[in-house]
Write a protein that holds these residues in place. Sequence first.
Motif, short mmCIF file in Angstrom:
data_model
loop_
_atom_site.label_atom_id
_atom_site.label_comp_id
_atom_site.label_asym_id
_atom_site.label_seq_id
_atom_site.Cartn_x
_atom_site.Cartn_y
_atom_site.Cartn_z
N ALA A 117 0.84 -1.21 0.00
CA ALA A 117 0.00 0.00 0.00
C ALA A 117 0.87 1.25 0.00
CB ALA A 117 -0.92 -0.01 1.22
N ARG A 118 1.93 1.23 0.80
CA ARG A 118 2.83 2.40 0.89
C ARG A 118 3.55 2.65 -0.44
NH1 ARG A 118 6.69 0.42 4.37
NH2 ARG A 118 8.12 0.15 2.63
N MET B 263 2.73 1.74 -3.46
CA MET B 263 1.79 2.24 -4.48
C MET B 263 1.44 3.70 -4.21
SD MET B 263 -0.85 -0.91 -5.15
CE MET B 263 -0.35 -2.45 -5.92
N ALA B 264 1.16 4.02 -2.95
CA ALA B 264 0.77 5.39 -2.59
C ALA B 264 1.83 6.39 -3.03
CB ALA B 264 0.52 5.49 -1.09
N ARG C 115 3.62 6.59 -5.53
CA ARG C 115 3.57 7.04 -6.93
C ARG C 115 2.94 8.44 -7.02
NH1 ARG C 115 0.49 4.29 -11.00
NH2 ARG C 115 1.93 5.31 -12.43
N TYR C 116 2.07 8.77 -6.08
CA TYR C 116 1.36 10.04 -6.14
C TYR C 116 1.86 11.03 -5.07
CZ TYR C 116 -2.13 8.06 -9.40
OH TYR C 116 -2.78 7.51 -10.48
#
Lengths: 175, 175
Positions: A151-152, A154-155, A157-158
Motif C-alpha cells: 500500500a505504501r 503504491m501510494a 507514486r502520487y
Amino acid sequence: MAFNLSEAEAQLHRTPGVLRAWFQGLPEPWLSADEGPETFSARDVLAHLIFGERTDWMVRARLILEHGEGEAFEPFDRVGFLEEARSWSLGALLDEFERLRGENLRALGSLGLQASDLERRGRHPGLGSVTLEQLLASWVVHDLGHLAQVARVMAKRYQSEVGPWVDYLPVLTRK
Amino acid sequence: MAFNLSEAEAQLHRTPGVLRAWFQGLPEPWLSADEGPETFSARDVLAHLIFGERTDWMVRARLILEHGEGEAFEPFDRVGFLEEARSWSLGALLDEFERLRGENLRALGSLGLQASDLERRGRHPGLGSVTLEQLLASWVVHDLGHLAQVARVMAKRYQSEVGPWVDYLPVLTRK
C-alpha cells in the motif's frame, strides 16, 4: 496473550485472496513501482511471499517439531526467487502463492498442534532460541507487514501529485 | 507526472473487493483491535471510508467543477459515521462501501473529464487552493494509507507474540 492458532490461520488464509482482489487486472505501473534501488515492488512482494512458502515458514515449523534446537534454521534469502519471478505472469504468481499457501495451511492443520507444542523451541541462525508460537505469529505479521508495504509503495507514486494534501497523508512520508 | 485518471480509477475500484477478501469471515479480534484510545480499528477504517464516499471525494469534485474556488469544501469529519457504524454488521458495511464506491466511480466516469479539467481549482478549508487532480490523487492515496493502517493495526496484535522477530518486522514499531 493474543496468539490463537485458528485466528492466525484465518489471517494467513486470506492473504492470497487479498492480493488477487488487489493486483489482478491492475495497470502495470502500480505493480512495478518501487521505492528506489534494492526496494520491493508489489510484484516483488508477491514473489517474496511465494519464496517464503517454499523455504521458510512451514519448513522451519517442521524443523522445530523434528529437531528442536538441535538444528538451526537455514537462513532465509529475502531476495530468493525475485529474479526468476520476473519471467512469470502476474496470474501465474497469484496462482502459485494461493496454491502454496493452501498446501502449507493444510499441512499446518494436519499437525494437530496442542498448546504445549507452541512452546517447543528451535534455533534461528540470527535470533537464537525461538518458539513455534513466535514463528507462527511472525508468519502472520510478515504477511501484514508486506501488505502495508504494498500500500505504501503504491501510494508513493502520487507523492507529489497530491499537492498540499501530503501533510494529511502520512503514508507518503514513511520509510 | 505519474497521475493517470484510468489508473487511479482502477486502484479505487479495487478497494472494496480487497477489504471484502480480507475482512469477510475474519475472527472478530482482528477487526476490532486498535492502537489505543482515539485510534481506528479495521472496522472503523471501513466506516470512515464509507463516510468519505458519502461526504468527501465526489462531493468535492463536483464543487470544483461547479463553483471553482468560489465555494470552499465542507470540512471532512474524520470520525463521522464511526459511532453509527457500530450497530451495523460487517457484511452490511462491506456492501455499503462497495455500493457507494461503485456509484461514485460511475459518476466520475460520466463526467468525461479531460486533461484540462484536472487542472481546475477548488478551495480546501485548511489547505487553500487545490486542483481536481490533487483531489483525485489524494482519494487514491487515502485508500492506500488506510489499507496500510489496517495491516499495521492487525499486526500489532502480535507485537510481543513474535518474540525476538520484532527486530525483523518494522511494521510492529510504526506509528
